[in-house]
Design a protein around this motif. Structure first.
Motif, PDB file in Angstrom:
ATOM      1  N   LEU A  18      61.436 -55.492 -25.932  1.00  0.00           N
ATOM      2  CA  LEU A  18      60.594 -55.461 -24.734  1.00  0.00           C
ATOM      3  C   LEU A  18      59.224 -56.109 -24.926  1.00  0.00           C
ATOM      4  CD1 LEU A  18      61.496 -51.872 -23.560  1.00  0.00           C
ATOM      5  CD2 LEU A  18      62.099 -54.004 -22.387  1.00  0.00           C
ATOM      6  N   LYS A  19      58.821 -56.313 -26.154  1.00  0.00           N
ATOM      7  CA  LYS A  19      57.540 -56.949 -26.498  1.00  0.00           C
ATOM      8  C   LYS A  19      56.368 -56.260 -25.815  1.00  0.00           C
ATOM      9  CE  LYS A  19      59.808 -61.174 -27.593  1.00  0.00           C
ATOM     10  NZ  LYS A  19      60.477 -62.273 -27.123  1.00  0.00           N
ATOM     11  N   ASP A  20      55.597 -56.968 -25.001  1.00  0.00           N
ATOM     12  CA  ASP A  20      54.394 -56.426 -24.370  1.00  0.00           C
ATOM     13  C   ASP A  20      54.687 -55.515 -23.180  1.00  0.00           C
ATOM     14  OD1 ASP A  20      52.776 -57.724 -26.180  1.00  0.00           O
ATOM     15  OD2 ASP A  20      52.490 -59.484 -24.906  1.00  0.00           O
ATOM     16  N   ASP A  21      55.963 -55.334 -22.856  1.00  0.00           N
ATOM     17  CA  ASP A  21      56.348 -54.505 -21.721  1.00  0.00           C
ATOM     18  C   ASP A  21      56.996 -53.197 -22.190  1.00  0.00           C
ATOM     19  OD1 ASP A  21      56.259 -54.288 -18.958  1.00  0.00           O
ATOM     20  OD2 ASP A  21      58.264 -55.119 -18.682  1.00  0.00           O
ATOM     21  N   ALA A  22      56.700 -52.784 -23.439  1.00  0.00           N
ATOM     22  CA  ALA A  22      57.344 -51.615 -24.035  1.00  0.00           C
ATOM     23  C   ALA A  22      56.576 -50.338 -23.706  1.00  0.00           C
ATOM     24  CB  ALA A  22      57.477 -51.796 -25.545  1.00  0.00           C
ATOM     25  N   TYR A  23      56.851 -49.783 -22.538  1.00  0.00           N
ATOM     26  CA  TYR A  23      56.306 -48.479 -22.178  1.00  0.00           C
ATOM     27  C   TYR A  23      57.485 -47.566 -21.856  1.00  0.00           C
ATOM     28  CZ  TYR A  23      56.754 -50.132 -17.327  1.00  0.00           C
ATOM     29  OH  TYR A  23      57.232 -50.623 -16.146  1.00  0.00           O
ATOM     30  N   LEU A  51      57.377 -41.724 -34.465  1.00  0.00           N
ATOM     31  CA  LEU A  51      57.338 -43.091 -34.985  1.00  0.00           C
ATOM     32  C   LEU A  51      55.900 -43.592 -35.121  1.00  0.00           C
ATOM     33  CD1 LEU A  51      60.407 -44.524 -33.066  1.00  0.00           C
ATOM     34  CD2 LEU A  51      60.208 -44.257 -35.545  1.00  0.00           C
ATOM     35  N   VAL A  52      55.022 -43.152 -34.230  1.00  0.00           N
ATOM     36  CA  VAL A  52      53.598 -43.493 -34.348  1.00  0.00           C
ATOM     37  C   VAL A  52      53.023 -42.802 -35.585  1.00  0.00           C
ATOM     38  CG1 VAL A  52      51.311 -43.203 -33.294  1.00  0.00           C
ATOM     39  CG2 VAL A  52      53.236 -43.976 -31.888  1.00  0.00           C
ATOM     40  N   LYS A  53      53.343 -41.509 -35.758  1.00  0.00           N
ATOM     41  CA  LYS A  53      52.860 -40.748 -36.911  1.00  0.00           C
ATOM     42  C   LYS A  53      53.311 -41.357 -38.233  1.00  0.00           C
ATOM     43  CE  LYS A  53      52.344 -35.983 -35.716  1.00  0.00           C
ATOM     44  NZ  LYS A  53      52.917 -34.646 -35.754  1.00  0.00           N
ATOM     45  N   SER A  59      50.264 -47.314 -30.444  1.00  0.00           N
ATOM     46  CA  SER A  59      50.254 -47.253 -28.981  1.00  0.00           C
ATOM     47  C   SER A  59      48.844 -47.474 -28.459  1.00  0.00           C
ATOM     48  CB  SER A  59      50.794 -45.906 -28.500  1.00  0.00           C
ATOM     49  OG  SER A  59      49.902 -44.867 -28.803  1.00  0.00           O
ATOM     50  N   SER A  60      48.780 -47.955 -27.241  1.00  0.00           N
ATOM     51  CA  SER A  60      47.496 -48.155 -26.572  1.00  0.00           C
ATOM     52  C   SER A  60      47.707 -48.000 -25.073  1.00  0.00           C
ATOM     53  CB  SER A  60      46.933 -49.543 -26.896  1.00  0.00           C
ATOM     54  OG  SER A  60      47.831 -50.544 -26.466  1.00  0.00           O
ATOM     55  N   LEU A  61      46.624 -47.678 -24.373  1.00  0.00           N
ATOM     56  CA  LEU A  61      46.683 -47.534 -22.923  1.00  0.00           C
ATOM     57  C   LEU A  61      46.239 -48.827 -22.249  1.00  0.00           C
ATOM     58  CD1 LEU A  61      45.186 -43.967 -22.395  1.00  0.00           C
ATOM     59  CD2 LEU A  61      47.557 -44.669 -22.085  1.00  0.00           C
ATOM     60  N   SER A  72      47.307 -45.599 -15.910  1.00  0.00           N
ATOM     61  CA  SER A  72      47.449 -46.447 -17.096  1.00  0.00           C
ATOM     62  C   SER A  72      48.843 -46.250 -17.677  1.00  0.00           C
ATOM     63  CB  SER A  72      46.415 -46.052 -18.153  1.00  0.00           C
ATOM     64  OG  SER A  72      45.121 -46.244 -17.672  1.00  0.00           O
ATOM     65  N   LYS A  73      49.319 -47.251 -18.377  1.00  0.00           N
ATOM     66  CA  LYS A  73      50.595 -47.154 -19.087  1.00  0.00           C
ATOM     67  C   LYS A  73      50.309 -47.115 -20.581  1.00  0.00           C
ATOM     68  CE  LYS A  73      53.151 -49.961 -15.782  1.00  0.00           C
ATOM     69  NZ  LYS A  73      53.867 -51.215 -15.588  1.00  0.00           N
ATOM     70  N   ARG A  74      51.089 -46.333 -21.308  1.00  0.00           N
ATOM     71  CA  ARG A  74      50.988 -46.315 -22.766  1.00  0.00           C
ATOM     72  C   ARG A  74      52.002 -47.325 -23.297  1.00  0.00           C
ATOM     73  NH1 ARG A  74      48.376 -43.883 -26.385  1.00  0.00           N
ATOM     74  NH2 ARG A  74      47.585 -42.308 -24.945  1.00  0.00           N
ATOM     75  N   ILE A  75      51.485 -48.400 -23.875  1.00  0.00           N
ATOM     76  CA  ILE A  75      52.304 -49.479 -24.411  1.00  0.00           C
ATOM     77  C   ILE A  75      52.502 -49.250 -25.908  1.00  0.00           C
ATOM     78  CG2 ILE A  75      52.441 -51.988 -24.797  1.00  0.00           C
ATOM     79  CD1 ILE A  75      52.610 -51.282 -21.862  1.00  0.00           C
ATOM     80  N   TYR A  76      53.727 -49.457 -26.367  1.00  0.00           N
ATOM     81  CA  TYR A  76      54.046 -49.305 -27.791  1.00  0.00           C
ATOM     82  C   TYR A  76      54.313 -50.673 -28.404  1.00  0.00           C
ATOM     83  CZ  TYR A  76      54.419 -44.373 -26.788  1.00  0.00           C
ATOM     84  OH  TYR A  76      54.126 -43.084 -26.416  1.00  0.00           O
TER      85      TYR A  76
END
Length: 86
Positions: A18-23, A51-53, A59-61, A72-76
């Motif tokens: 999904l690249k930059d659309d991974a929410y 997975l973040v831990k 992740s970022s908003l 806002s969306k949280r993008i991974y």
């Protein structure tokens, strides 16, 4: 190096695809499509946070959406460690 579980592997591959659309909504849709199973949001959020831990994802908003009440969306995104592990 610790091996990934099948669930972790599927999620990391979905984020990679999904690249930059991974929410969360898009990740869940991709997982449902690829596996043919319905993934619950609860299980997905728990796995994403793990997975973040572990350092595989960050992740970022995003900025809030322009429409009234936009959220806002949280993008991974995969980290270098996540890419290497895959």
């Amino acid at each position: 190096m610790k091996l990934l579980s099948r669930t972790e592997e599927f999620i990391l591959l979905a984020v990679l695809f999904l690249k930059d659309d991974a929410y969360s909504v898009k990740i869940r849709g991709r997982l449902n499509q690829v596996t043919g199973k319905t993934w619950s949001y609860g299980a997905l959020f728990i796995s994403l946070e793990q997975l973040v831990k572990k350092g595989y994802l960050k992740s970022s908003l995003t900025d809030p959406l322009p429409e009234r009440g936009g959220r806002s969306k949280r993008i991974y995104r995969l980290t270098k460690h996540g890419k290497k592990t895959l």
